[in-house]
Motif scaffolding. Sequence first.
Motif, PDB file in Angstrom:
ATOM      1  N   VAL A 491      50.024  38.821  55.036  1.00 31.32           N
ATOM      2  CA  VAL A 491      50.890  39.798  55.717  1.00 31.32           C
ATOM      3  C   VAL A 491      51.282  41.233  55.050  1.00 31.32           C
ATOM      4  CG1 VAL A 491      53.460  40.099  56.126  1.00 31.32           C
ATOM      5  CG2 VAL A 491      52.474  37.758  56.485  1.00 31.32           C
ATOM      6  N   ALA A 492      50.963  41.321  53.838  1.00 31.83           N
ATOM      7  CA  ALA A 492      51.122  42.788  53.001  1.00 31.83           C
ATOM      8  C   ALA A 492      49.883  43.322  53.585  1.00 31.83           C
ATOM      9  CB  ALA A 492      50.863  42.398  51.571  1.00 31.83           C
ATOM     10  N   ALA A 493      48.635  42.746  53.983  1.00 29.91           N
ATOM     11  CA  ALA A 493      47.497  43.759  54.128  1.00 29.91           C
ATOM     12  C   ALA A 493      47.795  44.455  55.531  1.00 29.91           C
ATOM     13  CB  ALA A 493      46.299  42.861  54.179  1.00 29.91           C
ATOM     14  N   ARG A 494      48.719  44.025  56.488  1.00 28.83           N
ATOM     15  CA  ARG A 494      48.951  44.471  57.648  1.00 28.83           C
ATOM     16  C   ARG A 494      49.814  45.700  57.591  1.00 28.83           C
ATOM     17  NH1 ARG A 494      44.973  42.836  60.985  1.00 28.83           N
ATOM     18  NH2 ARG A 494      44.344  40.703  60.552  1.00 28.83           N
ATOM     19  N   GLY A 495      50.479  45.953  56.404  1.00 34.20           N
ATOM     20  CA  GLY A 495      51.581  46.932  56.459  1.00 34.20           C
ATOM     21  C   GLY A 495      50.853  48.388  56.508  1.00 34.20           C
ATOM     22  N   GLU A 521      45.825  51.385  44.425  1.00 40.29           N
ATOM     23  CA  GLU A 521      46.866  50.078  43.616  1.00 40.29           C
ATOM     24  C   GLU A 521      47.316  49.067  44.713  1.00 40.29           C
ATOM     25  OE1 GLU A 521      49.982  51.909  41.723  1.00 40.29           O
ATOM     26  OE2 GLU A 521      48.996  53.710  41.171  1.00 40.29           O
ATOM     27  N   ARG A 522      47.123  49.580  45.973  1.00 34.74           N
ATOM     28  CA  ARG A 522      47.478  48.423  47.017  1.00 34.74           C
ATOM     29  C   ARG A 522      46.182  47.345  46.899  1.00 34.74           C
ATOM     30  NH1 ARG A 522      47.849  49.248  53.504  1.00 34.74           N
ATOM     31  NH2 ARG A 522      49.037  47.346  54.016  1.00 34.74           N
ATOM     32  N   VAL A 523      44.974  47.682  46.881  1.00 28.25           N
ATOM     33  CA  VAL A 523      44.188  46.754  46.564  1.00 28.25           C
ATOM     34  C   VAL A 523      44.349  45.722  45.364  1.00 28.25           C
ATOM     35  CG1 VAL A 523      41.532  46.335  46.278  1.00 28.25           C
ATOM     36  CG2 VAL A 523      42.212  48.043  47.607  1.00 28.25           C
ATOM     37  N   ASP A 524      44.750  46.359  44.371  1.00 24.72           N
ATOM     38  CA  ASP A 524      45.024  45.462  43.098  1.00 24.72           C
ATOM     39  C   ASP A 524      46.330  44.534  43.373  1.00 24.72           C
ATOM     40  OD1 ASP A 524      42.934  46.310  41.563  1.00 24.72           O
ATOM     41  OD2 ASP A 524      44.249  48.103  40.508  1.00 24.72           O
ATOM     42  N   ARG A 540      39.731  41.084  44.187  1.00 24.85           N
ATOM     43  CA  ARG A 540      39.704  42.353  44.987  1.00 24.85           C
ATOM     44  C   ARG A 540      38.806  42.490  46.188  1.00 24.85           C
ATOM     45  NH1 ARG A 540      39.569  43.767  39.323  1.00 24.85           N
ATOM     46  NH2 ARG A 540      41.216  44.905  38.782  1.00 24.85           N
ATOM     47  N   ALA A 541      37.709  41.761  45.955  1.00 25.90           N
ATOM     48  CA  ALA A 541      36.929  41.852  47.408  1.00 25.90           C
ATOM     49  C   ALA A 541      37.606  41.173  48.535  1.00 25.90           C
ATOM     50  CB  ALA A 541      35.493  41.094  46.954  1.00 25.90           C
ATOM     51  N   ALA A 542      38.215  40.094  48.109  1.00 20.80           N
ATOM     52  CA  ALA A 542      39.175  39.540  49.244  1.00 20.80           C
ATOM     53  C   ALA A 542      40.292  40.478  49.782  1.00 20.80           C
ATOM     54  CB  ALA A 542      39.584  38.261  48.715  1.00 20.80           C
ATOM     55  N   ALA A 543      40.831  41.088  49.039  1.00 11.91           N
ATOM     56  CA  ALA A 543      42.019  42.340  49.356  1.00 11.91           C
ATOM     57  C   ALA A 543      41.332  43.195  50.079  1.00 11.91           C
ATOM     58  CB  ALA A 543      42.508  42.680  48.004  1.00 11.91           C
ATOM     59  N   GLN A 544      40.031  43.601  49.548  1.00 10.26           N
ATOM     60  CA  GLN A 544      39.422  44.783  50.643  1.00 10.26           C
ATOM     61  C   GLN A 544      39.196  44.406  51.935  1.00 10.26           C
ATOM     62  OE1 GLN A 544      38.792  47.919  50.153  1.00 10.26           O
ATOM     63  NE2 GLN A 544      38.521  48.369  47.892  1.00 10.26           N
ATOM     64  N   LEU A 546      40.719  41.800  53.353  1.00  5.83           N
ATOM     65  CA  LEU A 546      42.308  41.792  54.376  1.00  5.83           C
ATOM     66  C   LEU A 546      42.418  43.048  55.003  1.00  5.83           C
ATOM     67  CD1 LEU A 546      44.311  39.197  52.174  1.00  5.83           C
ATOM     68  CD2 LEU A 546      43.252  38.678  54.462  1.00  5.83           C
ATOM     69  N   LEU A 547      42.456  44.069  54.017  1.00  6.29           N
ATOM     70  CA  LEU A 547      42.889  45.279  54.557  1.00  6.29           C
ATOM     71  C   LEU A 547      41.861  45.814  55.628  1.00  6.29           C
ATOM     72  CD1 LEU A 547      43.558  46.670  50.894  1.00  6.29           C
ATOM     73  CD2 LEU A 547      45.324  46.615  52.825  1.00  6.29           C
ATOM     74  N   HIS A 548      40.828  45.333  55.751  1.00  5.17           N
ATOM     75  CA  HIS A 548      39.823  46.130  56.572  1.00  5.17           C
ATOM     76  C   HIS A 548      39.783  45.199  57.801  1.00  5.17           C
ATOM     77  CE1 HIS A 548      38.977  48.767  53.145  1.00  5.17           C
ATOM     78  NE2 HIS A 548      38.874  49.449  54.224  1.00  5.17           N
ATOM     79  N   SER A 549      40.368  44.043  57.883  1.00  2.00           N
ATOM     80  CA  SER A 549      40.284  42.869  59.082  1.00  2.00           C
ATOM     81  C   SER A 549      40.952  43.445  60.275  1.00  2.00           C
ATOM     82  CB  SER A 549      40.781  41.521  58.548  1.00  2.00           C
ATOM     83  OG  SER A 549      41.982  41.629  58.257  1.00  2.00           O
TER      84      SER A 549
END
Length: 549
Positions: A491-495, A521-524, A540-544, A546-549
């Motif tokens: 959910v956070a990644a969609r913000g 900092e959002r990635v962290d 971090r790779a998973a966060a990246q 999610l942010l780009h999905s």
Amino acid sequence: MLRTLDIRDMLLIDRLELDFGAGLNVLTGETGAGKSILLDCLGFVLGWRGRAELVRKGAAQGEVVAVFDLPAGHPARMVLQEAGIPAEDELILRRVNALDGRKTAFINDRRASGEVLRAVSDTLVELHGQQDDGGLLNARGHRAALDAFAGHDDLLAAVRSAWAARSAAAKRLAEARTALAAVKGEEDFLRHAVAELEKLAPQPGEEADLDTRRRLMQAAERIRADVVRAHQILGPEGAEGAMRDADRWLSGAADKAEGALDGAMASLERALIELGEAVSGVEAALDAMAFDPRALEACEERLFALRAAARKHGVQPDALADLTGKLSTRLQALDAGEEGIARLEADVAAAEAAFAAAAEKLSVARAQAAGQLDAAMAAELAPLKLERAVFATKLSKGDPGPEGWDAVAFTVATNPGAPAGPLDKIASGGELSRFLLALKVVLAKGADALVLIFDEIDRGVGGATADAVGRRLAQLSETAQVLVVTHSPQVAARGSHHFRVAKSVSDGMTTSRVEALPPPERVDEIARMISGAEVTDAARAAAQSLLHS
């Protein structure tokens, strides 16, 4: 849209300024960091019920200021207008909490009551969470939600118009029946009074005219005898005759008086002229005083009759003519009452038929829209891992009113074969949040007037379900500003805007702070949400991802 939130000395917050943006605003942080405190402060400035003690320890008072953009046509403008508060493009809400518990609210720098503050906030913000007992969980709003989904404003307008006409016809009938019942109770009086007054036929100003005539005739009766005697003394049998005799005698002696009588005769001639004028005036007065005693008697009888009627009816004599007309009208209403009631009853029947036709047409449209809403909900529930649940919009016939006669309730059965019931009675906490989210997505039309807040709506879900929740929150934020408190990295990644809430201790004092996160900092932060306290490269790779999905 909520633009800024300024908090001073509230709970664990000493000073905090937040700038929110359009779209999806996410707030994350470790459990206990103070995310609920932020919502408590927002709820405080909006006038919601919340904690009793809000002032930060050691402070004299706490204060929260919220600034909203208020576009033209926003419902809050009407509330402000009714409250006498100027409405501008920027709406500033400020509320102060004193240490003794006293709370003071201001709207655009105008002092405002809690009632007005809550009325305004109802048009600004809508909170959804597991403890939500308003909004879509309030069955009283389900019919309006269905109508907004259907968009049949023309049918609603027709029903409201028909209801207004029906109400007006029913009111006229009730008033006529009440009036008729009152008139029937005094029928005997009316018939007697109208007959009596119509026979008397009083005229405006008649009493004053009769009184003047009566006084003149009474005065003439008292003085006429004296005037007659005076006329007799002045006339030919009196002074006039004696003076003419004197004039005749002097004329006979004048020829021998050698002019000695000329002056006396001239004076006597003038006296005769004056005496003649006096006699003429007395005669004219006698003519004016001449009256028939029967006329005085008739005048007095008429005058006494008018005054007696005025006393009887408790009005002035000049008002008798108007009273006659009013009583006659009431009597005519009595005589025509039953016929008038019949006409009004026919009007009511016609108005009821027109309302019934409009309400039935609206009811059919609502039934059709209910099916469409249920189908749309079914499509939304499957991705949210509620594919076994059945959402149903139930319509039943209730009391008629300006919105028609349909009672609407949103119900749900969480498992096949299970009985359906109200959302807040059947669904568990996590399920309830997802039902509310699905409903909000389906009913998104018109939600742009509200700031939507979801408090941990993703609790108890993860993986694909959490991703579906995030996608739907993002979809919803395309038409409305959305604030979501979340523990889900999906959910956070969609913000569109990301805020992190953290707690710190300094000099023995615990404070909460909120900071807007730039991309690194959002990635962290999302990586922390994925992996926990230790942020790994994989996280971090998973966060990246999610942010780009």
